[in-house]
Enzyme design. Structure first.
Site, PDB file in Angstrom:
ATOM      1  N   GLU A  75      -4.348   5.640 -16.805  1.00 14.76           N
ATOM      2  CA  GLU A  75      -4.008   7.060 -16.761  1.00 14.76           C
ATOM      3  C   GLU A  75      -2.793   7.295 -17.644  1.00 14.76           C
ATOM      4  O   GLU A  75      -2.185   6.344 -18.126  1.00 14.76           O
ATOM      5  CB  GLU A  75      -3.779   7.528 -15.322  1.00 14.76           C
ATOM      6  CG  GLU A  75      -2.658   6.837 -14.601  1.00 14.76           C
ATOM      7  CD  GLU A  75      -2.626   7.166 -13.094  1.00 14.76           C
ATOM      8  OE1 GLU A  75      -3.689   7.390 -12.482  1.00 14.76           O
ATOM      9  OE2 GLU A  75      -1.522   7.175 -12.535  1.00 14.76           O
ATOM     10  N   HIS A 108       0.903  11.038  -9.230  1.00 15.07           N
ATOM     11  CA  HIS A 108       1.532   9.719  -9.265  1.00 15.07           C
ATOM     12  C   HIS A 108       2.880   9.818  -9.969  1.00 15.07           C
ATOM     13  O   HIS A 108       3.000  10.491 -10.996  1.00 15.07           O
ATOM     14  CB  HIS A 108       0.672   8.729 -10.061  1.00 15.07           C
ATOM     15  CG  HIS A 108      -0.545   8.282  -9.317  1.00 15.07           C
ATOM     16  ND1 HIS A 108      -1.631   7.722  -9.962  1.00 15.07           N
ATOM     17  CD2 HIS A 108      -0.864   8.299  -8.012  1.00 15.07           C
ATOM     18  CE1 HIS A 108      -2.562   7.413  -9.069  1.00 15.07           C
ATOM     19  NE2 HIS A 108      -2.116   7.759  -7.879  1.00 15.07           N
ATOM     20  N   ILE A 113       0.842  -1.199   0.000  1.00 15.80           N
ATOM     21  CA  ILE A 113       0.000   0.000   0.000  1.00 15.80           C
ATOM     22  C   ILE A 113       0.879   1.253   0.000  1.00 15.80           C
ATOM     23  O   ILE A 113       0.507   2.289  -0.537  1.00 15.80           O
ATOM     24  CB  ILE A 113      -0.894   0.027   1.271  1.00 15.80           C
ATOM     25  CG1 ILE A 113      -1.589  -1.323   1.490  1.00 15.80           C
ATOM     26  CG2 ILE A 113      -1.876   1.182   1.231  1.00 15.80           C
ATOM     27  CD1 ILE A 113      -2.566  -1.735   0.426  1.00 15.80           C
TER      28      ILE A 113
END
Lengths: 298, 397
Positions: free
Chosen positions: A209, A248, A96
């Site tokens: 994306e 990101h 995570i």
């Protein structure tokens, strides 16, 4: 049925700090999630509620036999935690943690070669099989058990897709967040293959994306394999300027490559129904299911 | 994170990568002093900005002057540095607004025999570092890759070992190096890769890498970009960050750990999660508007951070409305709502606010906003919310 995790999964937490504990507790509360242990160096022998804490994954492996782990270890130690899970022989691990150095991930990928461990992530929300198990940080209450598989590079945009699927009266078989980093473990293609084998899944939503070529690779796989299940897709970043990292680490249009339009074209050409607007993932799914005469309710 | 050429060369020298002698300064007198201290008569004066294409770039204030100048008479250094410092250099990478030059770098000239190109980057496809070299130095490498890909030679780096000596020698042979240049150049390629890996770089470019008439191989240029995720273990590199290269908004965003990128539109956005933030921008565009920014507030929405986010967004006079789009997971909607209310009051927010909120503790969150007495437009559906935000900003563009 589902992919990767189900009610029989024996879940281990790696990194029992504040965030790790909080989310492990939320996971343990969810349906049949079976949290069997936690690993936190220096806290071995202590307990987290009823759950035993170990110093090493190897000790946890011998004592409680986990089949999957979720990692909340801070960024600079995350790569080591992934390798520790693989070394101990845990078949599935989801990292995570956000902010893992890319070079660490390159080393992890080499380390995992030849080992029987699948990595999901890093920098991802984890996985959920609604009605059975939650192994991640997603809000549980938006999910409904059902027959739509969801795979995504983004966290909150996955929740958006889940929400829209639930809004149109359908549910999810499994949802996998593969993460927003340039180098990660499980790819879109890996998930497409897994969903193809899963009887419960009748259609998929794949959320991509800008940046990299993972979506193009998925499009090529769908085309070449004659993928039988309908795939609906949305690509985030249609309005993103080139050369800027959009949050990101992996979401960047570099050297004219990785644009949303190139990905949308490749997917459309492979027969994927590409939703132009993020608000139309649910309605596009319904349209495609009707066109193909697929019942996704029962 | 990017650094200036002179900083990249400082790093190069730590790894034994040969460069020419030189120094950086922010004053014309300082530039002259550095030039006078160099042994060569020919010197090179280089503007220090992060953007590439400096040589072909031109100053707004001095249209005949390029960003890099070779001087055969070094007594002219002060006069030219005076022109460069404080002037705005426009290159194909800066955009039309250009970048103000605050520092210049003065270097010895060197007897170039041939210009080569070398780069190390983290290749997503091979999921490992890759070194690329070419004999076509000084050129636009993307053009070379497009038109004559056979002129670029690559080696994938073993991340657990670095570039093997034999790989470096294979590249040296392909570049046509021989004798002392072959041996020293191969070692240089290994050192470049070692430097890349030990500094958590994500992109390193040497254009040109040159052979001299004395048979040496030298890094005449140096460009380094670092993986932001790796910076915590390189405080020395992080300290090289130049606030002059960032807008004041970007500096403040960085301080609050907000992921922010400024754009040209009128609808300010505050979103949690990078993917949803991009999708929100896309949705605004589809609704006929233009997003003013990308802003990912992340999972920790304290009052101070939301206030900072609103201050950054409304810092641009172009912003006519703010669209808050939040899908609570880790982030709780009630905490976000409290933050929004406090921020509106602290900043005395003048522009209309459109809020879409879903997920964890959404009912409590909506109640807090409704009880606040603030004029907030709500919507649950993404398309509808975006349309309302665009309308609030004055309608479709």
């Amino acid at each position: 049925m589902s992919i990767l995790i189900n009610k029989d999964t024996r879940l281990l937490l790696q990194g029992a700090g504040r965030a790790g504990r909080f989310h492990a507790e939320r996971s343990a509360e969810y349906c049949d999630t079976n949290l069997v242990g936690a690993v936190h160096p220096g806290k071995g022998g202590q307990k987290m509620g009823d759950v035993p804490i170990f110093d090493t994954v190897e000790q946890a492996m011998r004592a409680v036999e986990p089949t999957a782990s979720m990692i909340f270890v801070p960024a600079m130690g995350a790569a080591d935690a992934i390798m520790e899970a693989a070394d101990a022989g845990i078949p599935l691990t989801s990292c995570i943690t956000e902010g893992v150095p890319a070079l660490d991930m390159a080393r992890v990928i080499r380390f995992l070669e030849g080992k029987n461990t699948r990595l999901v992530g890093p920098n991802c929300p984890g996985l959920i099989t609604p009605g059975e198990i939650k192994m991640g940080i997603m809000p549980a209450n938006i999910h409904t058990p059902g027959r739509i598989g969801i795979v995504s590079r983004s966290g909150t945009l996955t929740y958006e897709a889940v929400y829209q699927v639930s809004q149109v009266g359908l549910g999810q078989s499994s949802c996998v967040g593969i993460g927003g980093d340039p180098i990660n473990g499980t790819s879109f293609v890996d998930c497409l293959k897994l969903f193809a084998e899963d009887e419960q899944t009748v259609a998929l939503i794949m959320i991509g994306e800008i940046g990299g070529t993972a979506e193009e690779e998925a499009a090529a796989y769908i085309k070449e394999s004659g993928y039988s299940k309908p795939v609906v897709s949305f690509i985030a970043g249609q309005t993103a300027p080139p050369g800027k990292r959009m949050g990101h680490a992996g979401a960047i249009i570099a050297g004219g490559k990785g644009t949303a339009s190139a990905k949308m074209d490749a997917l459309t050409e492979a027969g994927v129904a590409v939703a132009l607007k993020p608000s139309e993932m649910g309605s596009t799914l319904i349209r495609v299911l009707e066109e193909r005469g697929i019942d996704a309710k029962s | 994170m990017n650094v200036h050429e002179f900083q990249a060369k400082e790093i190069f020298r730590k790894f034994g990568i040969p460069t020419v002698k030189g120094g950086a300064t922010d004053s014309a007198a300082g530039a002259q002093a550095i030039a006078d201290g160099l042994e060569t008569e020919i010197v090179v004066l280089k503007s220090q900005i992060h953007a590439g294409g400096r040589g072909k770039g031109r100053f707004k204030e001095h249209p005949d002057l390029g960003g890099v100048k070779v001087l055969t008479d070094k007594s002219q250094v002060a006069a030219l540095a005076e022109q460069m410092l404080g002037s705005t250099l426009v290159t194909k990478q800066t955009g039309a607004e250009g970048t103000v030059v605050k520092q210049v770098f003065v270097e010895s000239g060197c007897p170039i025999e041939h210009e080569f190109y070398a780069a190390v980057l983290l290749d997503r496809e091979s999921r490992a570092p890759v070194i690329m070299v070419s004999r076509e130095g000084g050129m636009d490498i993307e053009e070379v890759a497009e038109n004559t890909p056979e002129k670029i030679f690559k080696e994938v780096v073993d991340v657990h070992y670095g570039l093997h000596g034999f790989q470096a020698r294979r590249l040296a042979a392909k570049l046509g190096w021989s004798g002392s240049a072959f041996k020293q150049g191969s070692r240089l390629l290994c050192d470049l890769v070692r430097c890349f890996m030990e500094t958590d770089s994500s992109l390193m470019e040497v254009n040109p890498l040159v052979t001299t008439t004395d048979g040496e191989v030298i890094a005449l240029d140096a460009k380094m970009t670092f993986d932001d995720n790796g910076l915590p273990r390189h405080p020395d590199i992080e300290a090289m960050a130049d606030p002059n290269e960032m807008s004041p908004e970007e500096v403040e965003a960085k301080e609050w750990d907000l992921s922010y990128i400024s754009l040209d539109g009128s609808v300010g956005c505050m979103v949690n999660g990078a993917g949803l933030a991009m999708a929100t921008m896309d949705m605004i565009k589809h609704a006929g508007g233009e997003p003013a920014n990308f802003l990912d507030v992340g999972g920790g929405a304290t009052e101070e951070r939301i206030t900072a986010a609103f201050r950054i967004i409304t810092g641009s006079p172009e912003v006519k409305a703010i669209f808050v789009n939040v899908f609570g997971g880790i982030l709780r909607c009630d905490l976000l709502a409290e933050g929004v209310v406090a921020a509106c009051k602290t900043l005395d927010l003048k522009v209309p606010l459109v809020v879409r909120m879903l997920g964890t503790n959404v009912t409590e969150g909506r109640q807090i906003l409704a009880d606040s007495g603030l004029a907030i437009t709500f919507s649950e559906e993404l398309g509808d919310a975006a349309a309302k935000a665009v309308a609030a900003a004055g309608g479709a563009a």
